[in-house]
Design a protein around this motif. Structure first.
Motif, PDB file in Angstrom:
ATOM      1  N   ALA A 193       7.791  -3.140  -1.909  1.00 55.52           N
ATOM      2  CA  ALA A 193       7.601  -1.727  -2.272  1.00 55.52           C
ATOM      3  C   ALA A 193       8.930  -1.076  -2.663  1.00 55.52           C
ATOM      4  O   ALA A 193       8.950   0.106  -3.026  1.00 55.52           O
ATOM      5  CB  ALA A 193       6.967  -0.974  -1.107  1.00 55.52           C
ATOM      6  N   GLY A 194      10.033  -1.821  -2.554  1.00 52.80           N
ATOM      7  CA  GLY A 194      11.315  -1.276  -3.008  1.00 52.80           C
ATOM      8  C   GLY A 194      12.338  -1.025  -1.922  1.00 52.80           C
ATOM      9  O   GLY A 194      13.463  -0.627  -2.221  1.00 52.80           O
ATOM     10  N   ALA A 195      11.983  -1.253  -0.654  1.00 50.55           N
ATOM     11  CA  ALA A 195      12.966  -1.034   0.415  1.00 50.55           C
ATOM     12  C   ALA A 195      14.016  -2.150   0.366  1.00 50.55           C
ATOM     13  O   ALA A 195      13.704  -3.291   0.041  1.00 50.55           O
ATOM     14  CB  ALA A 195      12.272  -1.009   1.767  1.00 50.55           C
ATOM     15  N   ASN A 253       0.842  -1.204   0.000  1.00 51.66           N
ATOM     16  CA  ASN A 253       0.000   0.000   0.000  1.00 51.66           C
ATOM     17  C   ASN A 253       0.877   1.254   0.000  1.00 51.66           C
ATOM     18  O   ASN A 253       2.122   1.171   0.018  1.00 51.66           O
ATOM     19  CB  ASN A 253      -1.019  -0.030   1.156  1.00 51.66           C
ATOM     20  N   ALA A 254       0.227   2.392  -0.029  1.00 50.04           N
ATOM     21  CA  ALA A 254       0.964   3.659  -0.209  1.00 50.04           C
ATOM     22  C   ALA A 254       1.913   3.957   0.952  1.00 50.04           C
ATOM     23  O   ALA A 254       2.906   4.673   0.774  1.00 50.04           O
ATOM     24  CB  ALA A 254      -0.035   4.804  -0.384  1.00 50.04           C
ATOM     25  N   ALA A 255       1.638   3.376   2.113  1.00 50.73           N
ATOM     26  CA  ALA A 255       2.553   3.594   3.249  1.00 50.73           C
ATOM     27  C   ALA A 255       3.873   2.868   2.996  1.00 50.73           C
ATOM     28  O   ALA A 255       4.953   3.427   3.217  1.00 50.73           O
ATOM     29  CB  ALA A 255       1.913   3.112   4.549  1.00 50.73           C
ATOM     30  N   HIS A 256       3.806   1.604   2.530  1.00 51.93           N
ATOM     31  CA  HIS A 256       5.056   0.880   2.217  1.00 51.93           C
ATOM     32  C   HIS A 256       5.843   1.637   1.145  1.00 51.93           C
ATOM     33  O   HIS A 256       7.074   1.747   1.219  1.00 51.93           O
ATOM     34  CB  HIS A 256       4.756  -0.527   1.686  1.00 51.93           C
ATOM     35  N   ALA A 262       9.609   3.310   1.478  1.00 61.83           N
ATOM     36  CA  ALA A 262      10.735   2.931   0.610  1.00 61.83           C
ATOM     37  C   ALA A 262      11.420   4.193   0.076  1.00 61.83           C
ATOM     38  O   ALA A 262      12.660   4.244  -0.034  1.00 61.83           O
ATOM     39  CB  ALA A 262      10.243   2.052  -0.537  1.00 61.83           C
ATOM     40  N   ARG A 263      10.644   5.234  -0.227  1.00 58.16           N
ATOM     41  CA  ARG A 263      11.243   6.507  -0.686  1.00 58.16           C
ATOM     42  C   ARG A 263      12.084   7.117   0.434  1.00 58.16           C
ATOM     43  O   ARG A 263      13.172   7.642   0.205  1.00 58.16           O
ATOM     44  CB  ARG A 263      10.154   7.503  -1.098  1.00 58.16           C
TER      45      ARG A 263
END
Ligand code: OAD
Length: 225
Positions: A94-96, A66-69, A73-74
């Motif tokens: 999410a990319g982390a 979801n948008a929190a993950h 990650a950003r």
């Protein structure tokens, strides 16, 4: 940015459809924690414990980030450290890249005899041998109650060096994670809680709301977007 430590809990994955533990309808209202999340429970009935984690692995594999993950990650890419109590792999999906899984990972297997770990199959079963020592029992690589969370030295070092500690979607009921806010305070850090509702922890600031809405807003604020 490298002085931000984020601690996440089940609330971050709740909107991905993964149940939390202590909310109404949470996992610990349906399952007996002593039976499925302790070494004693595994020794008494390993098939029951495998069934519990097989179901959770299936849910996690079917869940969407979801948008929190994505926002976290950003933030990680900009230098923050993510420590999670979650055993799902949604931060990674999410990319982390460098998430510390202090309570272990559903997608890994641990050999109780030699300590080797490897990628989990979709379903684990009783009696599977360890590819490293041929012994066992092999178990989900989850830190159970009564066991010591992983990577504590690295986490404590990061807390002592941090300027901002942020707890997201965690009830603050389970130690040692519940004590991180006090460790960060002692180190002089600012503290922020992001949750649906305020918990009992001592935080300097709170942002209340669903993680998928409020975490991206907060990350944008930090990154100056
Ligand atoms: P809990 O179930 O104890 O707490 C979940 C927290 O997330 C609560 O404070 C909720 O208010 C909050 N929450 C729920 N939905 C949310 C949403 N959409 N947005 C933001 N917040 C939301 O879960 P944890 O604190 O993660 O350990 O539990 C800690 C540990 O206890 C887990 O890692 C697990 C469990 O027993 C092991 O299995 C070893």
């Amino acid at each position: 940015m490298d002085r931000i430590v984020v601690l996440t809990g089940a609330g971050v994955s709740a909107e991905s459809g993964l149940g939390t533990f202590r909310d109404k309808d949470g996992l610990w209202t349906k399952y007996d924690l002593a039976e499925v999340a302790t070494p004693e429970g595994f020794a008494a009935d390993p098939a029951k414990v495998h069934a519990f984690y097989n179901a959770r692995r299936k849910n996690a594999l079917e869940a969407e980030v979801n948008a929190a993950h994505e926002a976290l990650a950003r933030l990680e890419a900009a230098g923050a450290l993510i420590v999670t109590q979650n055993v799902d792999n949604l931060h990674e999906r999410a990319g982390a890249k460098g998430v510390i899984h202090m309570h272990g990972e559903l997608m890994r297997v641990l050999c109780a005899a030699c300590g080797a770990t490897w990628d989990a199959p979709r379903e684990m079963a009783v009696g599977e041998a360890c590819p490293n020592c041929d012994g066992g029992p092999t178990r989900p690589d989850i830190v159970w109650f009564g066991e010591i969370p992983y990577h504590m030295e690295r986490i404590v070092d990061a807390l002592e060096a941090c300027e901002l500690f942020v707890a997201i979607g965690t009830s603050g009921e389970v130690y040692p994670a519940a004590g991180f806010v006090e460790e960060a305070r002692r180190a002089g850090a600012q503290t922020l809680e992001i949750n649906l509702e305020a918990t009992g922890g001592r935080f300097d600031r709170r942002i209340l709301g669903p993680a998928s809405a409020v975490v991206p807003q907060w990350v944008d604020e930090v990154l100056g977007a």
